[in-house]
Design a protein around this motif. Structure first.
Motif, PDB file in Angstrom:
ATOM      1  N   ALA A   1      12.693  -1.779  -7.027  1.00 16.45           N
ATOM      2  CA  ALA A   1      12.196  -1.832  -5.648  1.00 16.45           C
ATOM      3  C   ALA A   1      13.144  -1.141  -4.675  1.00 16.45           C
ATOM      4  N   ALA A   2      14.448  -1.305  -4.861  1.00 16.65           N
ATOM      5  CA  ALA A   2      15.405  -0.661  -3.961  1.00 16.65           C
ATOM      6  C   ALA A   2      15.315   0.865  -4.073  1.00 16.65           C
ATOM      7  N   HIS A   3      15.162   1.358  -5.297  1.00 17.91           N
ATOM      8  CA  HIS A   3      15.014   2.803  -5.489  1.00 17.91           C
ATOM      9  C   HIS A   3      13.722   3.291  -4.838  1.00 17.91           C
ATOM     10  N   LEU A   4      12.647   2.512  -4.948  1.00 14.65           N
ATOM     11  CA  LEU A   4      11.389   2.885  -4.301  1.00 14.65           C
ATOM     12  C   LEU A   4      11.587   2.983  -2.788  1.00 14.65           C
ATOM     13  N   GLU A   5      12.305   2.042  -2.220  1.00 10.77           N
ATOM     14  CA  GLU A   5      12.571   2.109  -0.778  1.00 10.77           C
ATOM     15  C   GLU A   5      13.331   3.389  -0.432  1.00 10.77           C
ATOM     16  N   ASP A   6      14.316   3.760  -1.258  1.00  8.09           N
ATOM     17  CA  ASP A   6      15.072   4.996  -1.026  1.00  8.09           C
ATOM     18  C   ASP A   6      14.156   6.222  -1.077  1.00  8.09           C
TER      19      ASP A   6
ATOM     20  N   ILE B   1      10.907   6.292  -0.504  1.00  7.74           N
ATOM     21  CA  ILE B   1      10.038   6.280   0.683  1.00  7.74           C
ATOM     22  C   ILE B   1      10.805   6.770   1.908  1.00  7.74           C
ATOM     23  N   GLN B   2      12.056   6.357   2.041  1.00 11.94           N
ATOM     24  CA  GLN B   2      12.872   6.831   3.170  1.00 11.94           C
ATOM     25  C   GLN B   2      13.053   8.349   3.103  1.00 11.94           C
TER      26      GLN B   2
ATOM     27  N   THR C   1       3.894   6.666   6.382  1.00 11.26           N
ATOM     28  CA  THR C   1       3.520   6.394   4.996  1.00 11.26           C
ATOM     29  C   THR C   1       2.925   4.997   4.883  1.00 11.26           C
TER      30      THR C   1
ATOM     31  N   THR D   1       2.394   2.345   1.460  1.00 10.32           N
ATOM     32  CA  THR D   1       2.703   2.248   0.042  1.00 10.32           C
ATOM     33  C   THR D   1       1.967   1.083  -0.604  1.00 10.32           C
TER      34      THR D   1
END
Length: 162
Positions: free
Chosen positions: A112-117, A119-120, A131, A133
């Motif tokens: 999840a943290a990588h997904l947030e990165d 998206i940023q 966006t 998601t």
């Protein structure tokens, strides 16, 4: 050019047994090797066959999160934004769409943290306005073409055209 019944049988065999030789395909189908090769060449040339190679599992490569990210893009910037998105390795597909948003991307991430990165990073792409998601929970129908190819074969055998 629409696929005929033999084309559908060839395509089904390619999907069912992708690592078989052309000679073996010809034997299984009961056609001459030259006939099969000519059909394969035409299917390639016509864009029916879009590639050869293994399908890889992002999950097995450590990308356990799959998300669909809708992107709203500044009017007139769709092409440039699409080209910029191609530089993001976690985007494994992107489509321009109608409805809510301009682009739909299929994104993979390690967690999840990588997904947030990711998206940023997408929000910073020139032309991206916002966006939305959606995280996939579980695959219910894997990507497939065999049922469609079989339907094309049935239609061709019955004399129906798509």
């Amino acid at each position: 050019m629409p696929a005929d019944e033999l084309d559908a049988r060839i395509l089904a065999l390619l999907l069912e047994q992708p690592r078989t030789s052309v000679r073996e395909y010809a034997r299984i189908l009961g056609v001459a090797r030259g006939t099969l090769q000519a059909r394969l060449d035409r299917l390639d040339r016509d864009g029916v066959i879009t590639g050869y190679g293994p399908r890889l599992s992002p999950e097995a490569l450590g990308y356990r999160v799959l998300a669909f990210v809708h992107l709203e893009v500044t009017q007139g910037h769709l092409d440039a934004t699409g080209r910029a998105l191609a530089a993001v390795p976690e985007i494994i597909e992107a489509f321009s769409i109608t409805g809510g948003g301009d682009l739909l991307t299929r994104v993979v991430a390690r967690d999840a943290a990588h997904l947030e990165d990711v998206i940023q990073r997408l929000v910073q792409v020139p032309g991206v306005v916002r966006t939305r998601t959606e995280v996939a929970l579980r695959e219910r129908v894997p990507q497939r073409m065999l049922p469609l190819v079989r339907e094309v074969g049935r239609d061709a055998a019955a004399g129906r055209t798509p």
